[in-house]
Design a protein around this motif. Sequence first.
Motif, PDB file in Angstrom:
ATOM      1  N   ILE A  25      45.118 -23.704 -13.029  1.00  0.00           N
ATOM      2  CA  ILE A  25      44.804 -24.357 -11.759  1.00  0.00           C
ATOM      3  C   ILE A  25      45.592 -25.653 -11.777  1.00  0.00           C
ATOM      4  CG2 ILE A  25      43.056 -25.512 -10.386  1.00  0.00           C
ATOM      5  CD1 ILE A  25      41.094 -23.459 -11.077  1.00  0.00           C
ATOM      6  N   ILE A  26      46.567 -25.735 -10.859  1.00  0.00           N
ATOM      7  CA  ILE A  26      47.470 -26.879 -10.831  1.00  0.00           C
ATOM      8  C   ILE A  26      47.517 -27.471  -9.427  1.00  0.00           C
ATOM      9  CG2 ILE A  26      48.906 -26.008 -12.723  1.00  0.00           C
ATOM     10  CD1 ILE A  26      50.922 -25.143 -10.483  1.00  0.00           C
ATOM     11  N   GLY A  66      45.477 -34.343 -19.036  1.00  0.00           N
ATOM     12  CA  GLY A  66      46.099 -33.188 -19.685  1.00  0.00           C
ATOM     13  C   GLY A  66      45.552 -31.888 -19.147  1.00  0.00           C
ATOM     14  N   VAL A  67      44.574 -31.317 -19.859  1.00  0.00           N
ATOM     15  CA  VAL A  67      44.037 -30.007 -19.460  1.00  0.00           C
ATOM     16  C   VAL A  67      42.610 -29.832 -19.969  1.00  0.00           C
ATOM     17  CG1 VAL A  67      44.899 -28.777 -21.495  1.00  0.00           C
ATOM     18  CG2 VAL A  67      44.627 -27.534 -19.343  1.00  0.00           C
ATOM     19  N   ARG A  68      41.827 -29.068 -19.235  1.00  0.00           N
ATOM     20  CA  ARG A  68      40.504 -28.597 -19.664  1.00  0.00           C
ATOM     21  C   ARG A  68      40.578 -27.076 -19.621  1.00  0.00           C
ATOM     22  NH1 ARG A  68      37.201 -29.027 -15.380  1.00  0.00           N
ATOM     23  NH2 ARG A  68      35.365 -28.614 -16.587  1.00  0.00           N
ATOM     24  N   GLY A 115      45.684 -31.379 -15.366  1.00  0.00           N
ATOM     25  CA  GLY A 115      45.764 -32.678 -14.707  1.00  0.00           C
ATOM     26  C   GLY A 115      46.967 -32.717 -13.769  1.00  0.00           C
ATOM     27  N   GLY A 116      46.795 -33.352 -12.618  1.00  0.00           N
ATOM     28  CA  GLY A 116      47.846 -33.358 -11.607  1.00  0.00           C
ATOM     29  C   GLY A 116      48.793 -34.530 -11.650  1.00  0.00           C
ATOM     30  N   SER A 141      55.392 -33.663 -19.728  1.00  0.00           N
ATOM     31  CA  SER A 141      55.925 -33.235 -21.032  1.00  0.00           C
ATOM     32  C   SER A 141      55.055 -32.144 -21.670  1.00  0.00           C
ATOM     33  CB  SER A 141      56.048 -34.424 -21.986  1.00  0.00           C
ATOM     34  OG  SER A 141      54.769 -34.989 -22.235  1.00  0.00           O
ATOM     35  N   CYS A 142      53.807 -32.025 -21.223  1.00  0.00           N
ATOM     36  CA  CYS A 142      52.895 -30.992 -21.739  1.00  0.00           C
ATOM     37  C   CYS A 142      53.007 -29.676 -20.989  1.00  0.00           C
ATOM     38  CB  CYS A 142      51.440 -31.471 -21.636  1.00  0.00           C
ATOM     39  SG  CYS A 142      51.095 -32.982 -22.521  1.00  0.00           S
ATOM     40  N   TRP A 143      53.639 -29.676 -19.841  1.00  0.00           N
ATOM     41  CA  TRP A 143      53.650 -28.498 -18.977  1.00  0.00           C
ATOM     42  C   TRP A 143      54.196 -27.237 -19.634  1.00  0.00           C
ATOM     43  CZ3 TRP A 143      55.325 -30.876 -13.629  1.00  0.00           C
ATOM     44  CH2 TRP A 143      54.297 -31.697 -13.164  1.00  0.00           C
TER      45      TRP A 143
END
Length: 187
Positions: free
Chosen positions: A8-9, A39-41, A67-68, A74-76
Amino acid sequence: MFKTKILIIGPSESGKTVLANFLSDTVETIGGDYSTTHGVRILEFESQNHGSGDRDSSCEVELWDCGGDFKFESCWPALMKDANGVVIVFNADVPSHVKEVETWHSTFVASQGLRENQCLLLVHHKPGSGADTSPPSLASHLSKLRLVHSNLEEDPEDVRHEFRQFLGSVVKTMSENREHEEMSIIT
């Protein structure tokens, strides 16, 4: 049973976390105070999916609430690895969100070679926004993608149903890809 990884982005403050919590049945209530996702959940749950070829089969879902903020760019590549589907969430009431959809699509969908049925555009309407359900003006190549309006105040189960339809198309694509791989090994 298939295991799917769905991202979900979308832009910051578009409602991704509220939707992720709702779809995964993580919280009892919808809404609350805004909190930035760093970052991300990753939320894991089992879901029914419709339209996968198997009548209302279920699958294990890893829902990655990303996270938007572009500072996480760099984490994508790590987030995208092995993704089976992408839900792009945006708020059509915010002009910058509509402009960003193309960037999110090219980065997370087109560059990964995902098919049109592996991407869902979700126009999220926040509480009290007066949900305008007219289609937002998006780039022409994005008009081929499934676009769903989300209003968790007025019709939350419609959002859940649309997500399950999307899961069904993702699982069907995964199944077709697996069959194609197996056939290429046999022949």
